[in-house]
Motif scaffolding. Structure first.
Motif, mmCIF file in Angstrom:
data_model
loop_
_atom_site.group_PDB
_atom_site.id
_atom_site.type_symbol
_atom_site.label_atom_id
_atom_site.label_comp_id
_atom_site.label_asym_id
_atom_site.label_seq_id
_atom_site.Cartn_x
_atom_site.Cartn_y
_atom_site.Cartn_z
ATOM 1 N N ALA A 46 0.844 -1.190 0.000
ATOM 2 C CA ALA A 46 0.000 0.000 0.000
ATOM 3 C C ALA A 46 0.880 1.241 0.000
ATOM 4 O O ALA A 46 1.890 1.301 0.696
ATOM 5 C CB ALA A 46 -0.906 0.001 1.220
ATOM 6 N N THR A 47 0.492 2.199 -0.783
ATOM 7 C CA THR A 47 1.174 3.498 -0.759
ATOM 8 C C THR A 47 0.288 4.571 -0.147
ATOM 9 O O THR A 47 0.755 5.653 0.167
ATOM 10 C CB THR A 47 1.570 3.929 -2.185
ATOM 11 N N LYS A 48 -1.007 4.258 0.007
ATOM 12 C CA LYS A 48 -1.966 5.170 0.616
ATOM 13 C C LYS A 48 -2.696 4.443 1.742
ATOM 14 O O LYS A 48 -2.810 3.216 1.739
ATOM 15 C CB LYS A 48 -3.004 5.646 -0.417
ATOM 16 N N TRP A 49 -3.221 5.236 2.669
ATOM 17 C CA TRP A 49 -3.963 4.673 3.794
ATOM 18 C C TRP A 49 -5.170 3.883 3.307
ATOM 19 O O TRP A 49 -5.527 2.860 3.886
ATOM 20 C CB TRP A 49 -4.398 5.818 4.713
ATOM 21 N N THR A 50 -5.795 4.344 2.232
ATOM 22 C CA THR A 50 -6.974 3.666 1.705
ATOM 23 C C THR A 50 -6.622 2.465 0.819
ATOM 24 O O THR A 50 -7.497 1.885 0.181
ATOM 25 C CB THR A 50 -7.856 4.652 0.915
ATOM 26 N N GLU A 51 -5.340 2.123 0.776
ATOM 27 C CA GLU A 51 -4.910 0.855 0.193
ATOM 28 C C GLU A 51 -4.477 -0.126 1.272
ATOM 29 O O GLU A 51 -4.381 -1.332 1.026
ATOM 30 C CB GLU A 51 -3.741 1.081 -0.774
ATOM 31 N N ALA A 52 -4.216 0.379 2.484
ATOM 32 C CA ALA A 52 -3.783 -0.466 3.594
ATOM 33 C C ALA A 52 -4.935 -1.348 4.062
ATOM 34 O O ALA A 52 -6.109 -1.087 3.780
ATOM 35 C CB ALA A 52 -3.257 0.401 4.734
ATOM 36 N N LEU A 53 -4.598 -2.419 4.791
ATOM 37 C CA LEU A 53 -5.599 -3.394 5.210
ATOM 38 C C LEU A 53 -5.888 -3.280 6.698
ATOM 39 O O LEU A 53 -4.961 -3.187 7.517
ATOM 40 C CB LEU A 53 -5.129 -4.804 4.869
ATOM 41 N N PRO A 54 -7.193 -3.302 7.076
ATOM 42 C CA PRO A 54 -7.572 -3.079 8.471
ATOM 43 C C PRO A 54 -7.703 -4.370 9.270
ATOM 44 O O PRO A 54 -8.283 -5.356 8.808
ATOM 45 C CB PRO A 54 -8.944 -2.406 8.332
ATOM 46 N N ILE A 55 -7.154 -4.361 10.472
ATOM 47 C CA ILE A 55 -7.443 -5.407 11.450
ATOM 48 C C ILE A 55 -7.902 -4.720 12.730
ATOM 49 O O ILE A 55 -7.555 -3.563 12.997
ATOM 50 C CB ILE A 55 -6.236 -6.330 11.726
ATOM 51 N N GLY A 56 -8.682 -5.409 13.521
ATOM 52 C CA GLY A 56 -9.155 -4.822 14.766
ATOM 53 C C GLY A 56 -9.834 -5.862 15.633
ATOM 54 O O GLY A 56 -10.327 -6.884 15.142
ATOM 55 N N ASN A 57 -9.862 -5.601 16.928
ATOM 56 C CA ASN A 57 -10.557 -6.498 17.852
ATOM 57 C C ASN A 57 -11.680 -5.778 18.597
ATOM 58 O O ASN A 57 -12.124 -6.211 19.652
ATOM 59 C CB ASN A 57 -9.573 -7.133 18.851
ATOM 60 N N GLY A 58 -12.145 -4.658 18.027
ATOM 61 C CA GLY A 58 -13.195 -3.881 18.653
ATOM 62 C C GLY A 58 -12.677 -2.820 19.591
ATOM 63 O O GLY A 58 -13.394 -1.867 19.901
ATOM 64 N N ARG A 59 -11.433 -2.957 20.030
ATOM 65 C CA ARG A 59 -10.844 -1.968 20.940
ATOM 66 C C ARG A 59 -9.588 -1.358 20.357
ATOM 67 O O ARG A 59 -9.380 -0.145 20.427
ATOM 68 C CB ARG A 59 -10.547 -2.598 22.311
ATOM 69 N N ILE A 60 -8.726 -2.178 19.790
ATOM 70 C CA ILE A 60 -7.531 -1.667 19.134
ATOM 71 C C ILE A 60 -7.530 -2.129 17.679
ATOM 72 O O ILE A 60 -8.027 -3.205 17.344
ATOM 73 C CB ILE A 60 -6.219 -2.107 19.828
ATOM 74 N N GLY A 61 -6.985 -1.276 16.820
ATOM 75 C CA GLY A 61 -6.954 -1.592 15.400
ATOM 76 C C GLY A 61 -5.667 -1.124 14.766
ATOM 77 O O GLY A 61 -4.932 -0.298 15.329
ATOM 78 N N ALA A 62 -5.398 -1.647 13.587
ATOM 79 C CA ALA A 62 -4.203 -1.255 12.838
ATOM 80 C C ALA A 62 -4.513 -1.262 11.360
ATOM 81 O O ALA A 62 -5.298 -2.078 10.869
ATOM 82 C CB ALA A 62 -3.038 -2.207 13.128
ATOM 83 N N MET A 63 -3.893 -0.332 10.653
ATOM 84 C CA MET A 63 -3.893 -0.324 9.191
ATOM 85 C C MET A 63 -2.510 -0.780 8.752
ATOM 86 O O MET A 63 -1.495 -0.167 9.126
ATOM 87 C CB MET A 63 -4.212 1.064 8.663
ATOM 88 N N ILE A 64 -2.463 -1.832 7.946
ATOM 89 C CA ILE A 64 -1.217 -2.490 7.578
ATOM 90 C C ILE A 64 -0.868 -2.147 6.136
ATOM 91 O O ILE A 64 -1.652 -2.403 5.221
ATOM 92 C CB ILE A 64 -1.358 -4.017 7.737
ATOM 93 N N PHE A 65 0.329 -1.594 5.930
ATOM 94 C CA PHE A 65 0.742 -1.153 4.601
ATOM 95 C C PHE A 65 1.502 -2.230 3.828
ATOM 96 O O PHE A 65 1.426 -2.290 2.612
ATOM 97 C CB PHE A 65 1.581 0.117 4.717
#
Length: 831
Positions: A46-65
């Motif tokens: 990913a080169t942009k945030w809207t290309e990154a992939l989201p993970i989350g557990n309802g409390r903490i999350g990450a966007m992975i590039f």
């Protein structure tokens, strides 16, 4: 024999170690594999945030590039917001402003003057959802370029991975956001031992410090701003402030990272954490804030975020990767696997395309039903990942945000968007994910009592256009600087309260309804006090708004402050009806029921305009923007139950005409709402057209659409479009808002053959269906509570083991009614 002779004990040990490492790496790759149709995957980072992939557990999350040498995980914690508890006594002029506004409206109908006076009812803006930190991982890979690159997100397992090869070594990163472990975990492996070397660092956009936490970890301490202006406000010299004289604004946060390695060395200092020559590394990431409650000072009365973070780290880091993955996937699967959806005609070639290419192909006309079911399930993935019991509700961006001043503060916009977030919860078998919304509603019912009294001098509780984690309930606008077009809308309490009653309708949980009823009643009490009588004897709202839209009045002037907009009156009828039904179900409050029934009979009714459309305003005025994205006056069609082709065909036809005049264009969430509208009009092909319009790459779409990571584009990103689309696609397959199970009510031609299992219907039923050539083949209905079941189908059905009669309906199709037992399973087939 020969191996023993050829290799010394040391050589044999080295060989066995290398072989076991390769075997374990390969075996896990097999275990982690999933169908491409349950994956988002790409051939480049990913080169942009809207290309990154989201993970989350309802409390903490990450966007992975996913950059091989420079990985970035943008981190969020769902309770990390600016500000502090909502201020009271901000505006003491509210009742006088209300009186002046009503004087202009009734009887003078001076809408321009009303628009000026109503600004006196405004208070302060809400606070903003904050980005927490960035974890940057710089991996040593030499000077060679990488090849064989893939990154993916398996939405059926909630695992993201990145894989690539450099100089004959295959590297893999796997990442999960585990609810059981309360942590994000990054697992790094390589196909050869000793090849993993990297340095990781933590930074933040808010005020922070970072230091070594032993030899194998880092600790970041952060401080949220005391005040953050919305991104659309530009008149303050300091839009972000950290100074707070009350010492109650600006919560603390902590992020802790720990590395556990097999082989190699670790070292940590204030510049970062280094790993050298490892065979395998597991990075544990924990985060916590001092947020303690919507009404508690996060500074003086806040939780001990450092202790919370450390305790989570101590627990998580005692567990190895395999056990973490097993616990994580088991926890996630118990929600995700409740519902299965497949359509015939899926092209395997589509699954072989990277998601960005697949999206572009679909945008330009490719037939790919598998992509549609992937997108449907992605909405469920995002809801599980951003809203879990015990945490805050999913905000305008779920839990993912990278901006200090995010679009619209990434807050809770409660004139449609927050509600839309939870439309798919019950119907797609994720009812628990709605609990955080119920908590927010309960908090708003507390602050809303103060707002109702101070701003309106009325009973009950009220909430307006926006709120935040502090349950702000006043009208925003910064004391008269905001446009009433959006700032002064005050109908959120009854709209939100319908989620409480709908939960009861889906679950038949009387204890839940008993607890919810006082909140519902409080919203009705405010409406009861707020209603006034117009010159024709109708009960009306004044002032009144149709969110974010305006009209051309009798004098040809633009205005937005009105009387008795259709949305207002539709929400009030809906809420009064819900309260009456709730009270009767609980066998309580007969006097209040009588009061509401009396007022219901006097409410300003729906009107059909001269164009055959459903009238939006008090009079049949023209819109300033005939194609406006909001179609709020169709609330009674969806999510309400007042307008339906089966029972109110004239108003349904007017709703259809309204949608035709509005047009099919729109922003992402607007397109999603229109899918639901057309499904409720029983027009599956038009609903399908809107679904495809929403599922367009932004390079093709002229309005809303999807980013490369399938996030909904308003634009910019708003997650409600994802959730609204999943809801609309469900409404095409099953509707139960009329207290009957309407099977395949709006099935489009493109979905001629398919099957779905695990849908939920009101009355506490679970529904599985198979259909072929647009005709139902069979359905299995499981009754949780033993309620009477009424099924509407296009042809007569038989119920295995029960003598039933399918009666042709005067409106459409056939109705089959039968009694059910708790836990009973009933199989329906077409006669």
């Amino acid at each position: 024999m020969y191996n023993r002779l050829l290799f010394s004990p040391t050589s044999r040990l080295r060989l066995l170690t290398a072989l076991s490492f390769v075997l374990s790496f390969s075996s896990f790759s097999v275990i982690a594999q999933t169908s491409n149709n349950m994956k988002l995957w790409y051939k480049q980072p990913a080169t942009k945030w809207t290309e990154a992939l989201p993970i989350g557990n309802g409390r903490i999350g990450a966007m992975i590039f996913g950059n091989p040498s420079d990985e970035l995980l943008q981190l969020n914690e769902s309770s990390f917001w600016s500000g502090g508890p909502a201020r009271t006594n901000v505006n003491l002029n509210g009742p006088a402003a209300l009186a002046a506004t009503r004087k202009a409206l009734l009887p003078n109908e001076d809408y321009a003057e009303a628009n000026k006076q109503v600004k006196g009812l405004q208070g302060l803006y809400t606070q903003s959802y904050m980005p927490l930190a960035d974890l940057k991982l710089k991996q040593e890979l030499g000077n060679s370029s990488y090849e064989n690159y893939t990154r993916d997100l398996s939405i059926d397992k909630s695992i993201s991975s990145v894989m690539f090869t450099v100089d004959g070594v295959t590297y893999k990163r796997e990442m999960i956001a585990s609810f059981p472990a309360k942590a994000i975990i990054v697992h790094l492996t390589a196909s050869k031992p000793g090849k993993i070397s990297f340095k990781t660092a933590l930074t933040s956009q808010v005020r922070y410090t970072v230091a070594a936490d032993g030899s194998d970890g880092l600790l970041l301490k952060a401080k949220a701003p005391a005040q953050v202006d919305p991104n659309y406000i530009g008149y303050n010299k300091e839009p972000i402030k950290y100074d707070d004289s009350t010492n109650c604004r600006g919560m603390r946060a902590a992020v802790q990272v720990k590395a556990i390695t097999k082989g190699g060395k670790t070292n940590a200092d204030d510049t970062g954490l280094s790993v050298t020559g490892a065979d395998e590394v597991t990075l544990y990431i924990c985060a916590a804030t001092s947020f303690n409650s919507f009404d508690q000072c996060p500074v003086k009365n806040g939780k001990d975020e450092l202790s919370l973070c450390n305790n989570m780290m101590q627990t998580a880091s005692r567990t190895g990767w395999s056990a973490l993955v097993a616990a994580h996937t088991t926890d996630y699967a118990k929600y995700f696997n409740r519902l299965k959806f497949s359509l015939a005609g899926s092209d395997a070639a589509g699954e072989q395309l990277p998601t960005n290419e697949r999206l572009l192909a679909f945008s330009t006309g490719a037939k790919d039903p598998g992509f549609e079911t992937l997108f449907y399930q992605y909405g469920r993935y995002l809801l599980i990942s951003s809203s879990r019991p015990g945490g805050p509700a999913a905000n305008l961006q779920g839990i993912w945000n990278k901006e200090l001043r995010a679009p619209w503060s990434s807050n809770y916009t409660i004139n449609i968007n927050t509600q839309m977030n939870y439309w798919p919860a019950a119907i797609s078998n994720l009812e628990e994910m709605e609990y955080p919304l119920f908590d927010l509603i309960k908090n708003l019912s507390v602050t809303g009592v103060v707002t109702a009294k101070q701003y309106y001098n009325m009973r009950g509780w009220v909430a307006h256009h926006n709120t935040d984690i502090w349950a702000s309930s006043n009208a925003v606008g910064d004391m008269g600087k905001g446009d009433p077009l959006w700032a002064n809308w005050y109908m959120a309490a009854p709209w939100l309260s319908r989620h409480l009653f709908e939960h009861y309708r889906f679950t038949q949980d009387k204890q839940f309804l008993k607890n919810a009823y006082p909140i519902m009643k409080g919203a009705a009490e405010f409406l009861s006090d707020f209603l006034v009588t117009d010159k024709n004897g109708y009960l009306v709202t004044a002032p009144s708004f149709s969110p974010e839209n305006d009209y051309i009045d009798d004098k040809g002037k633009h205005a937005n402050t009105s009387i008795a907009t259709t949305m207002d009156m539709s929400i009030i009828r809906d809420h009064f009806r819900n309260c009456i039904e709730a009270a009767k179900a609980l066998n309580t409050d007969p006097q209040f029921v009588k009061l509401l029934e009396g007022k219901m009979a006097k409410l300003y009714p729906l009107h059909i305009g001269k164009k055959g459309n459903l009238q939006e305003w008090y009079k049949d005025w023209e819109d300033v923007d005939p194609h406006h994205r909001h179609v709020s006056h169709l609330f009674g069609l969806h999510p309400g139950r007042e307008i339906t082709p089966l029972l109110t065909p004239d108003f349904a036809n007017a709703a259809r005409k309204t949608l035709e005049l509005r047009g099919d264009a729109g922003t992402g969430w607007s397109l999603a709402w229109k899918i639901n509208f057309w499904a409720r009009l029983l027009d599956g092909n038009h609903a399908y057209k809107l679904e495809r319009d929403l599922m367009r790459d932004l390079s093709v779409s002229k309005g809303g659409g999807l980013y490369a990571n399938l996030f909904d584009a308003h634009p910019p990103f708003q997650i409600d479009g994802n959730f609204g689309a999943t809801s609309g696609m469900t409404e095409m397959l099953l509707q139960s808002h009329l207290d009957e199970l309407h099977l395949l009510p709006a099935l489009p031609d493109a979905w001629a053959t398919g099957k779905i299992s695990g849908l939920k219907a009101r009355g506490a039923f679970t529904v599985d269906m198979d259909w072929k050539d647009k005709q139902l083949v069979s359905a299995t209905i499981t009754s949780v509570k033993g309620s009477k079941c009424v099924v509407r189908t296009s042809a007569p059905v038989s119920v295995k083991g029960i003598n039933v009669k399918s009666v042709q309906s005067a409106q459409s199709g056939y109705l089959t009614t039968f009694a059910t037992k708790p836990g009973g399973v009933y199989v329906l087939t077409i006669k």
